[in-house]
Design an enzyme around this catalytic site. Sequence first.
Site, PDB file in Angstrom:
ATOM      1  N   SER A  96       0.818  -1.217   0.000  1.00 58.38           N
ATOM      2  CA  SER A  96       0.000   0.000   0.000  1.00 58.38           C
ATOM      3  C   SER A  96       0.854   1.270   0.000  1.00 58.38           C
ATOM      4  O   SER A  96       1.505   1.569  -0.982  1.00 58.38           O
ATOM      5  CB  SER A  96      -0.953  -0.042   1.191  1.00 58.38           C
ATOM      6  OG  SER A  96      -1.802   1.072   1.174  1.00 58.38           O
ATOM      7  N   ASP A 238      -2.852   6.268  -3.261  1.00 56.29           N
ATOM      8  CA  ASP A 238      -1.727   5.607  -2.601  1.00 56.29           C
ATOM      9  C   ASP A 238      -1.199   4.503  -3.540  1.00 56.29           C
ATOM     10  O   ASP A 238      -1.661   4.376  -4.677  1.00 56.29           O
ATOM     11  CB  ASP A 238      -2.145   5.056  -1.228  1.00 56.29           C
ATOM     12  CG  ASP A 238      -3.113   3.899  -1.333  1.00 56.29           C
ATOM     13  OD1 ASP A 238      -3.867   3.848  -2.317  1.00 56.29           O
ATOM     14  OD2 ASP A 238      -3.124   3.045  -0.432  1.00 56.29           O
ATOM     15  N   ASP A 240      -1.408   1.272  -3.955  1.00 55.69           N
ATOM     16  CA  ASP A 240      -2.248   0.233  -4.563  1.00 55.69           C
ATOM     17  C   ASP A 240      -3.622   0.782  -4.956  1.00 55.69           C
ATOM     18  O   ASP A 240      -4.516   0.005  -5.318  1.00 55.69           O
ATOM     19  CB  ASP A 240      -2.394  -0.984  -3.644  1.00 55.69           C
ATOM     20  CG  ASP A 240      -3.109  -0.662  -2.353  1.00 55.69           C
ATOM     21  OD1 ASP A 240      -2.933   0.450  -1.828  1.00 55.69           O
ATOM     22  OD2 ASP A 240      -3.856  -1.520  -1.855  1.00 55.69           O
ATOM     23  N   ASP A 242      -6.231   1.889  -3.585  1.00 55.75           N
ATOM     24  CA  ASP A 242      -7.520   1.658  -2.927  1.00 55.75           C
ATOM     25  C   ASP A 242      -7.965   2.942  -2.235  1.00 55.75           C
ATOM     26  O   ASP A 242      -9.140   3.112  -1.925  1.00 55.75           O
ATOM     27  CB  ASP A 242      -7.493   0.471  -1.945  1.00 55.75           C
ATOM     28  CG  ASP A 242      -6.465   0.603  -0.850  1.00 55.75           C
ATOM     29  OD1 ASP A 242      -5.570   1.470  -0.958  1.00 55.75           O
ATOM     30  OD2 ASP A 242      -6.540  -0.181   0.124  1.00 55.75           O
TER      31      ASP A 242
HETATM   32 MG    MG Z   1      -3.699   1.177   0.029  1.00 58.63          MG
END
Ligand code: MG
Length: 453
Positions: A96, A238, A240, A242
């Site tokens: 992340s 960020d 990744d 999400d």
């Molecule tokens: Mg993340």
Amino acid sequence: MKMFGTNGIRGVANGYLCSELALKVGKAIATVLGPGPVAMARDTRVSSPMVSAALSAGLMSMGVDVVDLGMVPTPALQYYVRTHSDVSGGVMVTASHNPPEFNGIKCISADGTECSPEEEAAIEDAYDGDLACTCWDRIGTIRHHDDAGEEYIDAVVSKVDVDAIRSAGLRVCLDCANGAAVSTTPLLLRRLGVRTITINGNPDGFFPGHDSEPTEENLDDLKRMVRELDVDLGIAHDGDADRCVFVTGGGNYVPGDQSLALLGSLMVRANGGGLVVTTVATSSLVEDVVTSAGGTVAYTAVGSPVVARRMMEDSGLFGGEENGGLIFSDHQFCRDGAMAVARMLEAVVRYGPLEDQVSALPRYHTVKGAVMCTDEVKGVITDLIAARHPDLRMNRLDGLRIDYDDGWVLLRPSGTELKYRIYSESRDREVAERRAAEFRAEFEEIASGFGGS
Ligand code: MG
């Protein structure tokens, strides 16, 4: 062995998170998420192909087929798992927002949500048990599926008013942080007819643009570009993708509490009411805005899986945390960076510039501090502080939250660090600071009785 933390398994690549560990974790995952095929995806980190290959080898050695989605955001993997009934789970390789040397393993259940603590414990138990491989003629296969990012974006686009967004002629600056967003958010903005200037838009696991956490300090370039190019808003993800945060047309960073409040209001108004779920660490601003839009708010402990589960149980419409993790129940029960982008564009089209929407929000002052504290005494100190204030309004959803008419204080032991967090919020800055100082002093007085904190 305890391996899963609040965000899956995390560690430095080729340190704790080495290929041997990933191989064995892959075998353990096979016993819980198999025997059906398992989808595998990864972010842009340098170590992600290695970790993904080792996990895949572990899964296949146990007879589980792997569908390799390649480099896509975590919510694209989650969407794929939920919408492909032939797949019985997913594995995301990402750390992340952590620094580039880290990586991580996150497991996804068949319904597309993050694995429950029980499923994670079952994977840990399997890791410690007998992981005998299958015989040679039952070894799993691997196939590549390159369309998961596009399928995810198609689904996001189908949820918003494309014509309204297209005809608004919006211009944005997008900061992909050299992370997984590069594979999806530029495509989303193109589909929505939004003219986009992208920075850090190439996949690069060294994160040369800035650290992959979308904090205000990391987004100086984005803020400057938004201001200088005079676009409607800035968007940042960020590593990744999400999570998603925004910058106003004036180049001002929008704290996650504020975007949570604005999108909560958008969703509630569009649906004629509804439940918004957030955590005890979120500003009261969200409740103010959501209730005045005709909705209700429920609180949970900190952590997006907890928020998502509560939304599933109580038919929540929208939810999230103040870190830019936003969940839309009409799409999927997980943090959903691209969906947040699409809905914020809709909010701007419907209710005017983000700058104006932000300035109309109620003002709160929040003090966020932390003191060092050993794990052994965290719970006892929380209990002792609660016992000292029988007359105050409090809840124990996560640590201890005390509510006042004009604000609240949250005393929360960190689950991952030797820290005890003390947050205080009020409409009045001095009151917020005074309460934070008082509870900090009380904490230190009690902690000194245990030989220091
Ligand atoms: Mg993340």
